[in-house]
Scaffold this motif. Structure first.
Motif, PDB file in Angstrom:
ATOM      1  N   TYR A  46       0.836  -1.206   0.000  1.00 41.17           N
ATOM      2  CA  TYR A  46       0.000   0.000   0.000  1.00 41.17           C
ATOM      3  C   TYR A  46       0.869   1.253   0.000  1.00 41.17           C
ATOM      4  O   TYR A  46       1.730   1.411   0.847  1.00 41.17           O
ATOM      5  CB  TYR A  46      -0.910  -0.016   1.234  1.00 41.17           C
ATOM      6  CG  TYR A  46      -1.855  -1.204   1.194  1.00 41.17           C
ATOM      7  CD1 TYR A  46      -3.081  -1.108   0.558  1.00 41.17           C
ATOM      8  CD2 TYR A  46      -1.471  -2.433   1.737  1.00 41.17           C
ATOM      9  CE1 TYR A  46      -3.924  -2.210   0.470  1.00 41.17           C
ATOM     10  CE2 TYR A  46      -2.311  -3.538   1.663  1.00 41.17           C
ATOM     11  CZ  TYR A  46      -3.536  -3.422   1.026  1.00 41.17           C
ATOM     12  OH  TYR A  46      -4.362  -4.504   0.936  1.00 41.17           O
ATOM     13  N   GLN A  47       0.600   2.130  -0.960  1.00 41.72           N
ATOM     14  CA  GLN A  47       1.321   3.407  -1.001  1.00 41.72           C
ATOM     15  C   GLN A  47       0.385   4.518  -0.540  1.00 41.72           C
ATOM     16  O   GLN A  47      -0.642   4.786  -1.187  1.00 41.72           O
ATOM     17  CB  GLN A  47       1.845   3.714  -2.399  1.00 41.72           C
ATOM     18  CG  GLN A  47       2.722   4.967  -2.395  1.00 41.72           C
ATOM     19  CD  GLN A  47       3.342   5.259  -3.750  1.00 41.72           C
ATOM     20  OE1 GLN A  47       2.785   4.929  -4.784  1.00 41.72           O
ATOM     21  NE2 GLN A  47       4.500   5.897  -3.730  1.00 41.72           N
ATOM     22  N   PRO A  48       0.723   5.156   0.600  1.00 39.60           N
ATOM     23  CA  PRO A  48      -0.149   6.202   1.129  1.00 39.60           C
ATOM     24  C   PRO A  48      -0.391   7.352   0.148  1.00 39.60           C
ATOM     25  O   PRO A  48       0.493   7.728  -0.626  1.00 39.60           O
ATOM     26  CB  PRO A  48       0.601   6.692   2.363  1.00 39.60           C
ATOM     27  CG  PRO A  48       1.395   5.515   2.802  1.00 39.60           C
ATOM     28  CD  PRO A  48       1.831   4.855   1.516  1.00 39.60           C
ATOM     29  N   LEU A  49      -1.590   7.887   0.212  1.00 38.58           N
ATOM     30  CA  LEU A  49      -1.998   9.065  -0.541  1.00 38.58           C
ATOM     31  C   LEU A  49      -2.203  10.149   0.510  1.00 38.58           C
ATOM     32  O   LEU A  49      -2.908   9.934   1.489  1.00 38.58           O
ATOM     33  CB  LEU A  49      -3.310   8.786  -1.279  1.00 38.58           C
ATOM     34  CG  LEU A  49      -3.259   7.579  -2.228  1.00 38.58           C
ATOM     35  CD1 LEU A  49      -4.648   7.066  -2.550  1.00 38.58           C
ATOM     36  CD2 LEU A  49      -2.532   7.957  -3.502  1.00 38.58           C
ATOM     37  N   THR A  50      -1.530  11.297   0.301  1.00 30.31           N
ATOM     38  CA  THR A  50      -1.573  12.325   1.340  1.00 30.31           C
ATOM     39  C   THR A  50      -2.126  13.649   0.834  1.00 30.31           C
ATOM     40  O   THR A  50      -2.079  13.940  -0.356  1.00 30.31           O
ATOM     41  CB  THR A  50      -0.154  12.579   1.899  1.00 30.31           C
ATOM     42  OG1 THR A  50       0.698  12.926   0.818  1.00 30.31           O
ATOM     43  CG2 THR A  50       0.392  11.353   2.605  1.00 30.31           C
ATOM     44  N   GLU A  51      -2.621  14.432   1.799  1.00 30.68           N
ATOM     45  CA  GLU A  51      -3.027  15.815   1.506  1.00 30.68           C
ATOM     46  C   GLU A  51      -1.784  16.706   1.571  1.00 30.68           C
ATOM     47  O   GLU A  51      -0.721  16.242   1.993  1.00 30.68           O
ATOM     48  CB  GLU A  51      -4.015  16.303   2.562  1.00 30.68           C
ATOM     49  CG  GLU A  51      -5.335  15.576   2.553  1.00 30.68           C
ATOM     50  CD  GLU A  51      -6.220  16.045   3.695  1.00 30.68           C
ATOM     51  OE1 GLU A  51      -7.420  16.250   3.442  1.00 30.68           O
ATOM     52  OE2 GLU A  51      -5.727  16.204   4.828  1.00 30.68           O
ATOM     53  N   ALA A  52      -1.957  17.964   1.228  1.00 32.60           N
ATOM     54  CA  ALA A  52      -0.831  18.910   1.260  1.00 32.60           C
ATOM     55  C   ALA A  52      -0.176  18.974   2.643  1.00 32.60           C
ATOM     56  O   ALA A  52       1.023  19.194   2.764  1.00 32.60           O
ATOM     57  CB  ALA A  52      -1.302  20.292   0.837  1.00 32.60           C
ATOM     58  N   THR A  53      -0.969  18.741   3.677  1.00 32.47           N
ATOM     59  CA  THR A  53      -0.466  18.797   5.044  1.00 32.47           C
ATOM     60  C   THR A  53       0.389  17.575   5.399  1.00 32.47           C
ATOM     61  O   THR A  53       1.050  17.557   6.428  1.00 32.47           O
ATOM     62  CB  THR A  53      -1.648  18.799   6.034  1.00 32.47           C
ATOM     63  OG1 THR A  53      -2.461  17.645   5.753  1.00 32.47           O
ATOM     64  CG2 THR A  53      -2.475  20.056   5.907  1.00 32.47           C
ATOM     65  N   GLY A  54       0.318  16.556   4.574  1.00 30.54           N
ATOM     66  CA  GLY A  54       1.032  15.316   4.872  1.00 30.54           C
ATOM     67  C   GLY A  54       0.118  14.273   5.490  1.00 30.54           C
ATOM     68  O   GLY A  54       0.508  13.112   5.687  1.00 30.54           O
ATOM     69  N   ASN A  55      -1.096  14.676   5.785  1.00 25.93           N
ATOM     70  CA  ASN A  55      -2.086  13.775   6.361  1.00 25.93           C
ATOM     71  C   ASN A  55      -2.436  12.640   5.380  1.00 25.93           C
ATOM     72  O   ASN A  55      -2.730  12.895   4.214  1.00 25.93           O
ATOM     73  CB  ASN A  55      -3.341  14.604   6.674  1.00 25.93           C
ATOM     74  CG  ASN A  55      -4.415  13.787   7.348  1.00 25.93           C
ATOM     75  OD1 ASN A  55      -4.114  12.936   8.189  1.00 25.93           O
ATOM     76  ND2 ASN A  55      -5.662  14.022   6.964  1.00 25.93           N
ATOM     77  N   ILE A  56      -2.411  11.405   5.862  1.00 22.43           N
ATOM     78  CA  ILE A  56      -2.753  10.266   5.000  1.00 22.43           C
ATOM     79  C   ILE A  56      -4.268  10.134   4.879  1.00 22.43           C
ATOM     80  O   ILE A  56      -4.972  10.017   5.883  1.00 22.43           O
ATOM     81  CB  ILE A  56      -2.156   8.945   5.556  1.00 22.43           C
ATOM     82  CG1 ILE A  56      -0.627   9.009   5.573  1.00 22.43           C
ATOM     83  CG2 ILE A  56      -2.638   7.748   4.722  1.00 22.43           C
ATOM     84  CD1 ILE A  56       0.051   7.784   6.182  1.00 22.43           C
ATOM     85  N   ILE A  57      -4.758  10.169   3.633  1.00 26.46           N
ATOM     86  CA  ILE A  57      -6.208  10.061   3.428  1.00 26.46           C
ATOM     87  C   ILE A  57      -6.613   8.714   2.827  1.00 26.46           C
ATOM     88  O   ILE A  57      -7.773   8.340   2.830  1.00 26.46           O
ATOM     89  CB  ILE A  57      -6.743  11.212   2.530  1.00 26.46           C
ATOM     90  CG1 ILE A  57      -5.896  11.359   1.257  1.00 26.46           C
ATOM     91  CG2 ILE A  57      -6.768  12.517   3.320  1.00 26.46           C
ATOM     92  CD1 ILE A  57      -6.403  12.433   0.304  1.00 26.46           C
ATOM     93  N   GLY A  58      -5.640   7.997   2.336  1.00 24.67           N
ATOM     94  CA  GLY A  58      -5.942   6.698   1.751  1.00 24.67           C
ATOM     95  C   GLY A  58      -4.665   6.044   1.286  1.00 24.67           C
ATOM     96  O   GLY A  58      -3.568   6.520   1.608  1.00 24.67           O
ATOM     97  N   ALA A  59      -4.799   4.954   0.548  1.00 24.95           N
ATOM     98  CA  ALA A  59      -3.611   4.283   0.022  1.00 24.95           C
ATOM     99  C   ALA A  59      -3.969   3.544  -1.258  1.00 24.95           C
ATOM    100  O   ALA A  59      -5.084   3.040  -1.406  1.00 24.95           O
ATOM    101  CB  ALA A  59      -3.044   3.314   1.050  1.00 24.95           C
TER     102      ALA A  59
END
Ligand code: C2E
Ligand code: MG
Ligand code: MG
Ligand code: MG
Length: 276
Positions: A46-59
């Protein structure tokens, strides 16, 4: 050297060190055996998907395969083979089952986390694909709103009516659709509007060339603005440097993915990372 095989334009490249010595027929035999033995050697990272803040929203769920010989082979090589052989249907179901089970687990503590799953045209062409997907979601208990299916421009060009019909049905059931590798295929912006796409993933070649190629730089900004004006989300793939990350932020991308931010990791590692 690529060998053309039949009308499917299946091209097999035996260029990497790991695969030099392995014949295509041998890989085919291995693949059938692996499937018959409970997908032995296959796993999902799983490769994390992040918001601009670095927050992980999915993978994004990415398939890995280790042959019985211990050799690894990249999805860029074995996925086209699996598609050509029609084996992508069972293999794709394996990924679906793994990724939805993992997502459901994470959703217990992070209800908004989503799994983004690559789907092949062969899977879309199955008449009972929707039913099979819904059954797997029911079995694993994951909410459809936590699932994204990634389709490619190539798929859309291959069979736009089928892709449109099925993605509409999937969306009616709450599954979101992402257009993967956007910008390198032949599909047009018109297609993107006609298809009800929720997310556009800009192909990684654009961010790769952002500092050397003004077209790539403008493309990212323009597509991001356009996609936003259509009320959809943008994800930029392949972020490898801080300069690239800064540009993604500057353009207002909703989501970023790349080796700089996170590499693909096994489920246990991501689970742990999400807990801390
Ligand atoms: P994709 O769907 O576009 O997935 C992203 C690919 O880019 C992954 O390669 C990922 O490891 C790689 N990547 C991510 N960040 C970076 C970066 O910063 N730099 C670079 N150079 N690469 C990055 P991977 O895992 O080797 O997969 C390759 C392709 O194989 C995928 O491209 C997808 O088209 C296909 N694939 C992988 N898993 C599946 C699957 O379960 N089903 C289907 N149908 N296709 C799959
Ligand atoms: Mg993808
Ligand atoms: Mg992609
Ligand atoms: Mg790609």
């Amino acid at each position: 050297q690529a060998k053309r095989m039949g009308k499917n334009n299946y091209a097999f490249y035996s260029s990497t060190r790991d695969n030099d010595s392995i014949a295509r027929a041998e890989i085919e035999k291995e693949m059938r055996e692996a499937i018959d033995n409970g997908f032995r050697g296959f796993s999902v990272v799983y490769q994390p998907l992040t918001e601009a803040t670095g927050n992980i929203i999915g993978a994004e769920a990415l398939l890995r395969w280790i042959l019985s010989t211990g050799q690894t082979i990249s999805p860029a090589q074995f996925i086209p083979l699996a598609e050509y052989l029609g084996l992508i249907v069972p293999v794709g179901e394996f990924v679906l089952r793994e990724a939805t089970t993992f997502c459901r687990e994470i959703n217990a503590t992070r209800p908004d986390f989503y799994a983004s799953i690559n789907i092949s045209i062969r899977q879309f062409q199955q008449q009972d694909f929707l039913e099979r997907v819904l059954l797997i979601l029911e079995e694993t208990g994951v909410s459809p709103s936590n699932i994204i299916f990634e389709i490619t421009e190539g798929m859309v060009m291959h069979d736009i009516q089928r892709v449109k019909h099925l993605s509409d049905e999937l969306r009616q059931h709450g599954i979101r659709i992402a257009m993967d590798d956007f910008g390198v295929g032949y599909s047009s912006l018109g297609n993107m509007r006609e298809l009800s796409i929720d997310i556009v993933k800009i192909d990684r070649t654009f961010i790769r060339d952002v500092s050397t190629d003004s077209y790539s730089k403008s493309f990212i900004r323009l597509i991001t603005d356009l996609v936003h004006s259509m009320g959809k989300m943008v994800c930029i793939e392949g972020v490898e440097t801080t300069e690239q990350l800064d540009y993604c932020r500057e353009c207002g991308a909703d989501c970023m993915q790349g080796f700089l931010i996170y590499k693909p990791v096994p489920p246990d590692v991501l689970r742990e990372r999400l807990e801390t």
